[in-house]
Design a protein around this motif. Structure first.
Motif, PDB file in Angstrom:
ATOM      1  N   ALA A  73       0.830  -1.203   0.000  1.00 35.58           N
ATOM      2  CA  ALA A  73       0.000   0.000   0.000  1.00 35.58           C
ATOM      3  C   ALA A  73       0.869   1.260   0.000  1.00 35.58           C
ATOM      4  O   ALA A  73       0.595   2.220  -0.731  1.00 35.58           O
ATOM      5  CB  ALA A  73      -0.942  -0.012   1.207  1.00 35.58           C
ATOM      6  N   ARG A  74       1.927   1.259   0.802  1.00 38.14           N
ATOM      7  CA  ARG A  74       2.832   2.417   0.846  1.00 38.14           C
ATOM      8  C   ARG A  74       3.558   2.607  -0.483  1.00 38.14           C
ATOM      9  O   ARG A  74       3.776   3.740  -0.916  1.00 38.14           O
ATOM     10  CB  ARG A  74       3.810   2.288   2.006  1.00 38.14           C
ATOM     11  N   ALA A  75       3.928   1.516  -1.146  1.00 34.67           N
ATOM     12  CA  ALA A  75       4.585   1.622  -2.452  1.00 34.67           C
ATOM     13  C   ALA A  75       3.623   2.231  -3.474  1.00 34.67           C
ATOM     14  O   ALA A  75       4.001   3.132  -4.236  1.00 34.67           O
ATOM     15  CB  ALA A  75       5.064   0.247  -2.915  1.00 34.67           C
ATOM     16  N   LEU A  76       2.372   1.752  -3.496  1.00 33.68           N
ATOM     17  CA  LEU A  76       1.393   2.322  -4.430  1.00 33.68           C
ATOM     18  C   LEU A  76       1.151   3.794  -4.129  1.00 33.68           C
ATOM     19  O   LEU A  76       1.071   4.621  -5.051  1.00 33.68           O
ATOM     20  CB  LEU A  76       0.074   1.544  -4.367  1.00 33.68           C
ATOM     21  N   LYS A  77       1.039   4.137  -2.846  1.00 28.84           N
ATOM     22  CA  LYS A  77       0.793   5.529  -2.470  1.00 28.84           C
ATOM     23  C   LYS A  77       1.959   6.425  -2.888  1.00 28.84           C
ATOM     24  O   LYS A  77       1.747   7.514  -3.442  1.00 28.84           O
ATOM     25  CB  LYS A  77       0.542   5.632  -0.966  1.00 28.84           C
ATOM     26  N   ALA A  78       3.185   5.974  -2.661  1.00 30.36           N
ATOM     27  CA  ALA A  78       4.362   6.779  -3.005  1.00 30.36           C
ATOM     28  C   ALA A  78       4.506   6.943  -4.516  1.00 30.36           C
ATOM     29  O   ALA A  78       4.811   8.036  -5.000  1.00 30.36           O
ATOM     30  CB  ALA A  78       5.618   6.133  -2.421  1.00 30.36           C
ATOM     31  N   LEU A  79       4.274   5.874  -5.255  1.00 27.09           N
ATOM     32  CA  LEU A  79       4.494   5.917  -6.706  1.00 27.09           C
ATOM     33  C   LEU A  79       3.349   6.579  -7.474  1.00 27.09           C
ATOM     34  O   LEU A  79       3.585   7.239  -8.483  1.00 27.09           O
ATOM     35  CB  LEU A  79       4.704   4.500  -7.256  1.00 27.09           C
TER      36      LEU A  79
END
Length: 141
Positions: A73-79
């Motif tokens: 979830a954090r990777a999707l949010k950051a990218l």
């Protein structure tokens, strides 16, 4: 194999293999990208033979699954800077335990409805798929 028999080794369900591209193997889950350019969409598949429900995992595995969902979830949010993150473990069509983590936007093709059945999947062009997998692998690695 008898329908109630549990496999003794992990194998990715053929439908998940057909619908997704591999991104990275984490400690518990195989992380895969749904081949649908309508939405940045990860699928986490715990590498646990026979698991169909989250309750099939032991306490340590459930804690690790939560950590890996958090990382995805954090990777999707950051990218992708989504307006909302959807996380779901349905398994109505594919019985193997898998968790969807989907970046959503108020102007996406399905908003505010769930992504399932809202529109036909739009496969990534090959070069876009390679780029997206690379970015996600870097964010998760």
């Amino acid at each position: 194999m008898h329908p109630t028999a549990h496999p003794t080794r992990y194998e990715l369900h053929p439908q998940l293999a057909d619908d997704t591209a591999p991104v990275i193997d984490l400690k518990l889950c195989e992380v895969r990208l749904m081949d649908d350019a309508n939405h940045p969409w990860l699928v986490l598949v715990p590498k646990v033979p026979g698991a169909t429900e989250i309750i099939d995992l032991g306490p340590e595995q459930r804690a690790l699954l939560t950590q890996e969902i958090d990382a995805a979830a954090r990777a999707l949010k950051a990218l992708f800077k989504p307006h909302k993150l959807n996380v779901a473990a349905l398994g109505n069509l594919v019985p193997q335990l898998h968790v969807h983590v989907i970046a959503r936007y108020t102007d996406d093709i399905a908003w505010p409805r769930p992504v399932w059945g809202a529109a036909n999947a739009r496969p990534y062009p090959p070069e876009d798929l390679v780029e997206r997998v690379g970015a996600l692998r870097a964010a998760l690695g």
